[in-house]
Scaffold this motif. Structure first.
Motif, PDB file in Angstrom:
ATOM      1  N   VAL A   1       0.833  -1.208   0.000  1.00 58.17           N
ATOM      2  CA  VAL A   1       0.000   0.000   0.000  1.00 58.17           C
ATOM      3  C   VAL A   1       0.865   1.255   0.000  1.00 58.17           C
ATOM      4  CG1 VAL A   1      -1.656   1.333   1.351  1.00 58.17           C
ATOM      5  CG2 VAL A   1      -1.973  -1.124   1.080  1.00 58.17           C
TER       6      VAL A   1
ATOM      7  N   THR B   1       0.309   2.998  -3.611  1.00 59.32           N
ATOM      8  CA  THR B   1      -0.631   4.121  -3.578  1.00 59.32           C
ATOM      9  C   THR B   1      -0.045   5.397  -4.178  1.00 59.32           C
ATOM     10  OG1 THR B   1      -1.789   3.196  -1.653  1.00 59.32           O
ATOM     11  CG2 THR B   1      -2.098   5.537  -2.107  1.00 59.32           C
TER      12      THR B   1
ATOM     13  N   VAL C   1      -5.284   0.831  -7.686  1.00 61.35           N
ATOM     14  CA  VAL C   1      -5.130   2.241  -7.301  1.00 61.35           C
ATOM     15  C   VAL C   1      -5.392   3.147  -8.494  1.00 61.35           C
ATOM     16  CG1 VAL C   1      -3.558   3.961  -6.345  1.00 61.35           C
ATOM     17  CG2 VAL C   1      -3.464   1.609  -5.508  1.00 61.35           C
TER      18      VAL C   1
ATOM     19  N   SER D   1      -6.238   2.038  -2.254  1.00 61.41           N
ATOM     20  CA  SER D   1      -5.294   1.510  -1.269  1.00 61.41           C
ATOM     21  C   SER D   1      -5.842   0.264  -0.589  1.00 61.41           C
ATOM     22  CB  SER D   1      -4.984   2.575  -0.210  1.00 61.41           C
ATOM     23  OG  SER D   1      -4.433   3.726  -0.789  1.00 61.41           O
TER      24      SER D   1
END
Length: 244
Positions: A76, A80, A131, A177
């Protein structure tokens, strides 16, 4: 009074049957995880938290859990910002080249993941499409004139993005995310081929346990992972609805 045609009723019934078929394994696994017997049985003869205690008290399972959540968190943290930057460039560029770039960034969804190396890197590549897709959708509902106004008042592009754009698409960023996290947490094939020793994620250890000895501990872990995924999706949808 609203009426439904036979075709619409048949379509709704078909969709309901498909959804039931998809969630049927979960409806079976959850009760099995509370079984008091030594082996997987359905329906369970009696209920017990024995296998959840077995999971929590087992050092090997806990190590696999730490690896899983560490990899998911790192995925993440890396995917992200990369995904947001890529989505921003795709949404604001008029170049045809960006369409090709967009397609290339979506390739991890269709390219066999066995060719990738590195547990975190592989999961980052697999999480990027989620994402990018989420943030691109958020940027399509955002008025770029607001950012242009901020830039005309002296802000740099980077500062205007963080001050004006990002606060308005934060729900889309959070959604992307969360799905990147779920993807990394549930990924099995990557873990099977590029992890080993003490760095095995839960999915690989579960797969290995299925070969060696089948007991309801696996059902308990599956139930917890399903519940965690469902909770994260619920959070994402709630945030999306509030921002809408």
């Amino acid at each position: 009074m609203k009426t439904f045609s036979p075709g619409r009723i048949a379509f709704v019934l078909f969709c309901s049957l498909v959804l039931l078929y998809l969630i049927l394994p979960v409806l079976i696994i959850v009760p099995m995880s509370f079984s008091s017997t030594r082996f997987l049985t359905f329906p369970p003869p009696s209920l017990s938290l024995r296998w959840y205690q077995e999971y929590i008290g087992n050092a090997a399972w806990m190590q696999a859990t730490r690896v899983t959540f560490t990899v998911a968190a790192l995925t993440v943290l890396i995917a992200t910002p990369l995904g947001v930057a890529a989505a921003y460039a795709i949404s604001n560029s008029k170049l045809r080249l960006m369409r090709i770039v967009h397609m290339m960034l979506m390739l991890p969804l269709v390219v066999p993941i066995i060719i990738m190396s590195g547990l975190v890197l592989a999961n980052v590549m697999l999480g990027l499409p989620y994402v990018i897709t989420s943030v691109v959708a958020g940027l399509q509902s955002f008025d770029p004139a607001q950012e242009m106004v901020a830039r005309s008042l002296g802000m740099s592009r980077l500062r205007s993005f963080f001050a004006v754009t990002l606060p308005q698409i934060k729900a889309s960023v959070l959604t992307g995310s969360i799905f990147a996290f779920i993807s990394a947490m549930d990924e099995t094939v990557v873990g099977l081929f590029i992890s080993g020793g003490q760095y095995q994620p839960l999915t690989k250890r579960m797969f290995t346990a299925l070969r060696d000895e089948i007991d309801p501990t696996i059902a308990a872990i599956s139930t917890l992972m399903t519940a965690a995924s469902f909770l994260l999706v619920l959070i994402a949808s709630t945030r999306k609805r509030k921002s809408g």
